[in-house]
Write a protein that holds these residues in place. Sequence first.
Motif, short mmCIF file in Angstrom:
data_model
loop_
_atom_site.label_atom_id
_atom_site.label_comp_id
_atom_site.label_asym_id
_atom_site.label_seq_id
_atom_site.Cartn_x
_atom_site.Cartn_y
_atom_site.Cartn_z
N GLU A 13 3.49 5.86 -5.87
CA GLU A 13 3.24 5.92 -7.31
C GLU A 13 2.05 6.82 -7.65
OE1 GLU A 13 2.82 1.81 -8.41
OE2 GLU A 13 4.89 1.35 -7.80
N THR A 14 1.04 6.85 -6.77
CA THR A 14 -0.20 7.59 -7.07
C THR A 14 -0.27 8.95 -6.40
OG1 THR A 14 -1.40 6.65 -5.19
CG2 THR A 14 -1.48 5.41 -7.29
N ASP A 31 0.83 -1.21 0.00
CA ASP A 31 0.00 0.00 0.00
C ASP A 31 0.87 1.26 0.00
OD1 ASP A 31 -2.35 -1.48 0.00
OD2 ASP A 31 -2.64 -1.32 2.17
N GLN A 88 3.94 1.46 -1.22
CA GLN A 88 4.54 1.55 -2.56
C GLN A 88 3.54 2.16 -3.55
OE1 GLN A 88 7.68 1.00 -3.64
NE2 GLN A 88 6.99 1.74 -5.63
N GLN A 89 2.31 1.73 -3.48
CA GLN A 89 1.29 2.28 -4.38
C GLN A 89 1.09 3.77 -4.10
OE1 GLN A 89 -2.51 0.31 -4.26
NE2 GLN A 89 -3.38 1.65 -5.80
#
Length: 120
Positions: free
Chosen positions: A16-17, A10, A12-13
Amino acid sequence: MLYRIAEAADWQQAQETGFFTSADLAAEGFIHSSEQQQILETARRYYAGRVDLILLEWDEAALTASQVRVEREWVASRNEAFAHVFGPVPLAAVRRAWPFAADAQGTFCLPPDLSGSGAG
């Protein structure tokens, strides 16, 4: 400050977002978070044996400035109120992140730079 024990995937995401989200936001409509003094008991109860965790520190004022609602709600099973975050957390509100895992005996400890700062 508020704290979230997060899964590494989560986090890491989020990088990215630009926003942290988790399964509880989708399932319950909010992201569970803790005050500093609640972290270790939460880890003991819900994350025993996990090694893929990150401890996130969120600035509640930054959440409010980003129009993310935070409400403290009573949790009877813990006999205390917890901060629930009603929306994705922008990375701008994340102040610090630490790897977070139990030691060989299964005990979680706060990061050294948090453990000396007292409850707050």
